[in-house]
Scaffold this motif. Structure first.
Motif, short mmCIF file in Angstrom:
data_model
loop_
_atom_site.label_atom_id
_atom_site.label_comp_id
_atom_site.label_asym_id
_atom_site.label_seq_id
_atom_site.Cartn_x
_atom_site.Cartn_y
_atom_site.Cartn_z
N ILE A 1 0.82 -1.09 -0.04
CA ILE A 1 -0.07 0.17 0.02
C ILE A 1 0.83 1.14 -0.18
O ILE A 1 0.68 2.17 -0.52
CB ILE A 1 -0.91 0.05 1.14
N GLN A 2 2.14 1.12 0.90
CA GLN A 2 2.81 2.50 0.76
C GLN A 2 3.44 2.61 -0.45
O GLN A 2 3.71 3.58 -1.14
CB GLN A 2 3.86 1.96 1.83
N LYS A 3 4.12 1.45 -1.22
CA LYS A 3 4.66 1.63 -2.64
C LYS A 3 3.74 2.22 -3.51
O LYS A 3 4.10 3.12 -4.45
CB LYS A 3 5.24 0.17 -2.99
N ILE A 4 2.20 1.74 -3.65
CA ILE A 4 1.49 2.33 -4.32
C ILE A 4 1.19 3.68 -4.15
O ILE A 4 1.10 4.61 -5.18
CB ILE A 4 0.16 1.52 -4.33
N LEU A 5 0.97 4.27 -2.94
CA LEU A 5 0.84 5.68 -2.47
C LEU A 5 1.99 6.36 -3.10
O LEU A 5 1.61 7.61 -3.58
CB LEU A 5 0.64 5.63 -1.29
N ASN A 6 3.19 6.07 -2.80
CA ASN A 6 4.40 6.81 -3.48
C ASN A 6 4.46 6.72 -4.88
O ASN A 6 4.72 7.98 -5.44
CB ASN A 6 5.68 5.94 -2.76
N ALA A 7 4.07 5.67 -5.45
CA ALA A 7 4.22 5.88 -6.88
C ALA A 7 3.13 6.78 -7.43
O ALA A 7 3.28 7.60 -8.39
CB ALA A 7 4.11 4.02 -7.45
N ALA A 8 1.95 6.51 -6.95
CA ALA A 8 0.93 7.20 -7.63
C ALA A 8 1.02 9.07 -7.04
O ALA A 8 0.83 9.74 -8.04
CB ALA A 8 -0.57 7.07 -6.81
N GLN A 9 1.70 9.41 -6.17
CA GLN A 9 2.00 10.76 -5.51
C GLN A 9 3.08 11.05 -6.56
O GLN A 9 2.94 12.24 -7.01
CB GLN A 9 2.72 10.60 -4.35
N ASP A 10 4.11 10.43 -6.74
CA ASP A 10 5.20 10.66 -7.81
C ASP A 10 4.59 11.00 -9.35
O ASP A 10 4.84 11.96 -10.00
CB ASP A 10 6.27 9.81 -7.71
N GLN A 11 3.84 10.10 -9.58
CA GLN A 11 3.35 10.20 -10.98
C GLN A 11 2.34 11.49 -11.08
O GLN A 11 2.22 12.23 -12.21
CB GLN A 11 2.33 9.13 -11.27
N SER A 12 1.58 11.70 -10.10
CA SER A 12 0.68 12.81 -10.05
C SER A 12 1.59 14.06 -10.16
O SER A 12 1.33 15.29 -10.91
CB SER A 12 -0.16 13.04 -8.87
N ALA A 13 2.74 14.15 -9.45
CA ALA A 13 3.56 15.40 -9.45
C ALA A 13 4.24 15.45 -10.88
O ALA A 13 4.06 16.54 -11.28
CB ALA A 13 4.80 15.16 -8.37
N GLU A 14 4.60 14.60 -11.61
CA GLU A 14 4.99 14.69 -12.92
C GLU A 14 4.03 15.12 -14.17
O GLU A 14 4.41 15.93 -14.76
CB GLU A 14 5.50 13.39 -13.42
N ILE A 15 2.86 14.60 -13.68
CA ILE A 15 1.93 14.98 -14.76
C ILE A 15 1.41 16.52 -14.48
O ILE A 15 1.51 17.06 -15.69
CB ILE A 15 0.64 14.08 -14.42
N PHE A 16 1.33 16.88 -13.35
CA PHE A 16 1.34 18.36 -13.11
C PHE A 16 2.31 19.14 -13.71
O PHE A 16 1.87 20.10 -14.54
CB PHE A 16 1.00 18.68 -11.78
N ALA A 17 3.65 18.79 -13.66
CA ALA A 17 4.65 19.71 -13.97
C ALA A 17 4.67 19.51 -15.82
O ALA A 17 4.91 20.64 -16.32
CB ALA A 17 5.73 19.26 -13.50
#
Length: 396
Positions: free
Chosen positions: A293-309
């Protein structure tokens, strides 16, 4: 000595450095920074790398690196890199006759750029202090359920020795270290040099790196408001701090039209999770799979940041990093692991070498340094002043 001329007017482009969290994987961005500095030198620019940026943001281990880069070199335990001073020049005001006669412009020294810490020194900190901060311990299968994995005292001692008692407000370049406050309803808590609330460098580093389950939270008092804060590692809200860096840069530089962001990853792990229909609570927390669950949350967070930028028209985004061949835990301290991480960092650099060199080329054209305070220029001997002025007057 590098000669750069200052010019009047507002800068329409700004440069931001972002550094991810990841514990001991901070070896990767520290290695990339040293390589990037070489790119700048290849452009004929030997000015301190740090001074080119308008904001440096980091989370957790990235926050520590960001703070190390921006703490006054002469006041921290890191010291400066020993490079000769880099001057900023500004044009002298010309008379009407000089303009009519098209006399060449002459320049005066406006100040000295703040000296830089030794970038390679930052990477050695992981090798020197990693084992003290993350000591190898016997199995604590049940004990770790009730106490943090590591004593925070060695981490705090390291940070206090490195940053001493330097106020965050004295940062040479605007800096932001991400944290998260759980003292109330919960809120992102960026620790900023330009809104410092009288925090110290070491305190900002401690708060940004207070990783849950690894270290106890950082308990500090806001010296301006009197609030008692309970601060966690910024990775719980922004392991890649690009979104918060951009938001703060917009406040700092409201007239800016383009933000050029260099984002350094600590490498990401492939999920490769074995999730079944009957996973249950234990399955989501399974330590053998790195807490899915932690790995999924971290990956999703990083992906969201990259999509935003990448989708923001005001941002030019250069992201350096890829999926790691090996899974490095944030507290791994073996020499083999660190050597392997440096090898992977070299591969990341080679993958993005063209983009990083293009970014370095942009930085090399910078002439305005309104984001930092220039050091005073020491008086020159009269003979040297005359020689310097003569060379400028003749265009030499």
């Amino acid at each position: 000595m590098v000669v750069r001329m200052a010019r009047e007017g507002k800068t329409q482009e700004r440069y931001i450095l972002c550094i991810d969290g990841g514990g001991m994987r901070g070896v990767i961005p520290s290695y990339l920074l040293a390589k990037f500095s070489e790119c700048l030198i290849q452009e004929g620019d030997s000015r301190p790398l740090v001074d080119h940026f308008d904001l440096i943001a980091g989370t957790s281990t990235g926050g520590i690196i960001a703070l190390a880069l921006t703490c006054p070199a002469e006041k921290s335990a890191l010291g400066s890199d020993g490079a000769p001073p880099s001057y900023v020049y500004e044009p002298r005001k010309r008379t009407l006759l000089q303009r009519v006669m098209r006399r060449p412009a002459s320049y005066d020294k406006a100040g000295i750029l703040p000296p830089s810490v030794d970038l390679k020194r930052i990477s050695t900190l992981y090798k020197e202090y990693g084992k003290a901060i993350f000591p190898k311990r016997q199995s604590m299968l049940f004990g770790s359920l009730f106490i943090d994995k590591y004593d925070s005292a060695p981490l705090e001692q390291f940070l206090q020795e490195m940053f001493r008692d330097v106020p965050l407000s004295e940062a040479t370049v605007p800096v932001l270290a991400m944290s998260y406050d759980i003292s109330g309803t919960g809120r992102p808590f960026p620790l900023c040099s330009y809104d410092d609330h009288q925090f110290r460098f070491w305190e900002a580093a401690r708060a940004s790196s207070a990783a849950p389950t690894y270290f106890r939270p950082a308990f500090f008092t806001d010296r301006e408001t009197g609030e008692n804060l309970v601060l966690l590692d910024g990775g719980v809200v922004a392991n890649n701090p690009v979104l918060y860096a951009y938001a703060h840069a917009r406040k700092l530089y409201p007239d800016c039209q383009k933000f050029h962001i260099l984002s350094l990853s600590t490498g990401r792990a492939e999920l490769n999770l074995q999730i079944s229909k009957k996973t249950g609570v234990i399955g989501w927390l399974d330590p053998s799979q790195g807490a899915p669950i932690q790995k999924i949350l971290n990956a999703a967070q990083d992906q969201s940041a990259e999509i935003f930028a990448e989708s923001n028209p005001n941002i030019s985004y250069c992201r350096v990093g890829h999926a790691l061949r090996n899974s490095y835990k944030m507290d791994v301290t073996t020499e083999e692991a660190m050597a392997n991480m440096e090898e992977e960092a070299e591969e990341m650099f080679e993958e993005k070498e063209t983009e990083m060199k293009a970014y370095a080329k942009l930085l090399s054209t910078r002439t305005v340094f309104d984001q930092l305070k220039l050091g005073p220029v020491e008086p020159q001997p009269l003979a040297l002043e005359a020689q310097d002025y003569a060379s400028q007057a003749t265009g030499a």
